[in-house]
Write an enzyme that holds these catalytic residues in place. Structure first.
Site, PDB file in Angstrom:
ATOM      1  N   ASP A  93       0.861  -1.188   0.000  1.00 28.36           N
ATOM      2  CA  ASP A  93       0.000   0.000   0.000  1.00 28.36           C
ATOM      3  C   ASP A  93       0.894   1.233   0.000  1.00 28.36           C
ATOM      4  O   ASP A  93       1.450   1.622   1.034  1.00 28.36           O
ATOM      5  CB  ASP A  93      -0.920  -0.010   1.216  1.00 28.36           C
ATOM      6  CG  ASP A  93      -2.081   0.960   1.056  1.00 28.36           C
ATOM      7  OD1 ASP A  93      -2.118   1.685   0.038  1.00 28.36           O
ATOM      8  OD2 ASP A  93      -2.954   0.985   1.941  1.00 28.36           O
ATOM      9  N   ALA A  94       1.065   1.824  -1.169  1.00 31.08           N
ATOM     10  CA  ALA A  94       2.000   2.940  -1.330  1.00 31.08           C
ATOM     11  C   ALA A  94       1.332   4.137  -1.994  1.00 31.08           C
ATOM     12  O   ALA A  94       1.840   5.245  -1.921  1.00 31.08           O
ATOM     13  CB  ALA A  94       3.202   2.488  -2.156  1.00 31.08           C
ATOM     14  N   LYS A  95       0.210   3.902  -2.659  1.00 28.71           N
ATOM     15  CA  LYS A  95      -0.578   4.966  -3.306  1.00 28.71           C
ATOM     16  C   LYS A  95       0.303   5.887  -4.137  1.00 28.71           C
ATOM     17  O   LYS A  95       0.191   7.103  -4.078  1.00 28.71           O
ATOM     18  CB  LYS A  95      -1.389   5.736  -2.260  1.00 28.71           C
ATOM     19  CG  LYS A  95      -2.386   4.835  -1.504  1.00 28.71           C
ATOM     20  CD  LYS A  95      -3.325   5.613  -0.601  1.00 28.71           C
ATOM     21  CE  LYS A  95      -4.349   4.719   0.086  1.00 28.71           C
ATOM     22  NZ  LYS A  95      -3.793   3.787   1.089  1.00 28.71           N
ATOM     23  N   ARG A  96       1.163   5.283  -4.950  1.00 24.67           N
ATOM     24  CA  ARG A  96       2.092   6.047  -5.764  1.00 24.67           C
ATOM     25  C   ARG A  96       1.372   6.762  -6.890  1.00 24.67           C
ATOM     26  O   ARG A  96       0.350   6.278  -7.403  1.00 24.67           O
ATOM     27  CB  ARG A  96       3.146   5.115  -6.368  1.00 24.67           C
ATOM     28  CG  ARG A  96       3.994   4.350  -5.361  1.00 24.67           C
ATOM     29  CD  ARG A  96       4.640   5.233  -4.342  1.00 24.67           C
ATOM     30  NE  ARG A  96       5.665   4.531  -3.567  1.00 24.67           N
ATOM     31  CZ  ARG A  96       6.041   4.883  -2.346  1.00 24.67           C
ATOM     32  NH1 ARG A  96       5.459   5.894  -1.724  1.00 24.67           N
ATOM     33  NH2 ARG A  96       7.002   4.225  -1.729  1.00 24.67           N
ATOM     34  N   THR A 120      -0.822  -0.288  -4.652  1.00 26.58           N
ATOM     35  CA  THR A 120      -1.884   0.712  -4.807  1.00 26.58           C
ATOM     36  C   THR A 120      -1.306   1.958  -5.475  1.00 26.58           C
ATOM     37  O   THR A 120      -0.174   2.358  -5.193  1.00 26.58           O
ATOM     38  CB  THR A 120      -2.498   1.099  -3.447  1.00 26.58           C
ATOM     39  OG1 THR A 120      -1.466   1.548  -2.564  1.00 26.58           O
ATOM     40  CG2 THR A 120      -3.210  -0.085  -2.816  1.00 26.58           C
TER      41      THR A 120
END
EC number: 4.1.1.23
Lengths: 271, 271
Positions: A93-96, A120
């Site tokens: 979960d890094a939401k790059r 993510t």
């Protein structure tokens, strides 16, 4: 085996659609782990071992490691998961979200350094910001759509040609970006009606659903809104409610208990 | 001293609105640095020393460090900048975007671990995803608005109540999020008309402007569109065109030459 195949298999063999979020906050660790140099690793391993048979996926949140200079422990955790639980997909979960050349670096980080099965990503910068992840066709690309936080509506609920932006994103991913069938969406549990609308747009695409547990989403409403026709299609995430179920040496057993109960509560509404 | 004060002072004392992006890609390093264990650190220090008097800010792109397990070298680079060039603000380009509790971790990473003066953030998850950064009132919070990449239009150009989404974001930040005067926006150089429209919306708010140099944006059009009434207000970023100006032992001198020329080209249109 692709991320989607691995996830589909885990739904069946694990009989679970519970994703366990690994958000290790040492301030909340039991006393006997406080101050130990590898406390994060020890804590996460204990949680993983105690909950693995209740999980369809594990989702380490990289921010918790980055804040504490603990990337090496995150590497160890991902390695541990790959070796001990190769049948359970790991979602980083890094939401790059960045331009192509930079996204390529983040893709290397997620898939080569950490060996995650999926990551993510944020859609704000558009297709070419997601493309480097998509080029790894065996990997999962989980795009933020409708998030469970209070401010999620600030942009995601804006009207865009007669539909809210998050639905536009759902269409964009389902109709244009998902050419290789490797995409999923993040849709929060706090808005079951909206979850149902996303499910209607994306067919059987997997949904990563945060917002139950500590964030207060209702499991029955979530499952009824988010499940596919065959009763699967979800990674319903719980982090804090499981990780910090008990603040003492029994934390892992307590985590297991909450994980099993949550898995069962989800399954109850899937049939 | 706040980020905005430090930046404003740097515009004057440095006579520069050039932001130098540190995107270290070892594959592009000169041969004599290839394979050295601290090659990234050595390369960046050489670039910094050669270009510091031409820069109003340095902007390390964290993805390049994360892909290579080089967070320790990024720490060293930030420390080096703070100690040797305390008058030049450091922008950590991380484009973070997550819920409040997680954003708090990312804020610790940016401001405590790396000691950055400002961080770039993504607006898709709304106000509470930005709030933890804003709570550090001395720090800069640079929100993605209109990005310079091809896919930037996928979401940012969607019509939202008669204006494109990026203009809505500009209004949101200027009118609601910037209560402490610490915000800035990312607006790409590839669309000068749109840059001018953002400038008209946000008054004197600083703009971080990528997209000149390797990405092809025109300096004259960029400056005329992006400058404030007093001829400042910009961090015009160039990364690859400066860092990789020459692929041999003269790389730092060549970088200096390009940086000085770029600074001067910007200044030419600021008066």
């Amino acid at each position: 085996m692709t991320f989607i195949d691995k996830l589909s298999a885990a739904w069946q063999t694990q009989n679970s659609q519970l994703c366990i979020g690994l958000d290790p906050d040492p301030a909340k660790f039991p006393a006997h782990l406080q101050g130990k140099p590898d406390a994060i690793l020890d804590f996460c391993k204990a949680i993983i071992d105690a909950t693995a048979d209740a999980a369809c996926s594990f989702k380490p949140q990289i921010a918790y490691f980055a804040a504490l200079r603990a990337e090496d422990q995150l590497e160890e955790i991902c390695k541990y998961l790959r070796e001990r639980y190769p049948h359970i997909p790991v979602v980083l979960d890094a939401k790059r979200g960045d331009i192509g050349a930079t996204a390529e670096q983040y893709a290397r980080e997620a898939f080569e350094r950490y060996g995650a099965d999926a990551v993510t990503v944020n859609p704000y910068m558009g297709f070419d910001s997601v493309q480097p992840y998509l080029e790894r066709q065996d990997k999962g690309v989980i795009v933020l759509c409708r998030t469970s936080n209070a401010g999620g509506s600030d942009l995601q609920f804006l009207d865009v040609g007669g539909q809210p932006l998050y639905q536009h994103v759902a269409h964009l991913v389902a109709d244009k970006w998902n050419t290789n069938g490797q995409c999923a969406l993040v849709v929060g549990a706090t808005f079951p009606n909206e979850l149902a609308q996303v499910r209607a747009i994306v067919g059987d695409m997997p949904l990563l659903i945060p917002g139950i547990g500590a964030q207060g989403g209702d499991i029955k409403a979530t499952v009824e809104a988010g499940r596919t026709a065959n009763g699967t299609g979800m990674m319903i995430n719980s982090s804090r409610a499981i990780l910090y179920a008990k603040p003492d040496e029994m934390f892992a057993q307590a985590a297991r208990q909450v994980a099993l109960e949550t898995r069962d509560a989800i399954n109850r509404f899937c049939v």
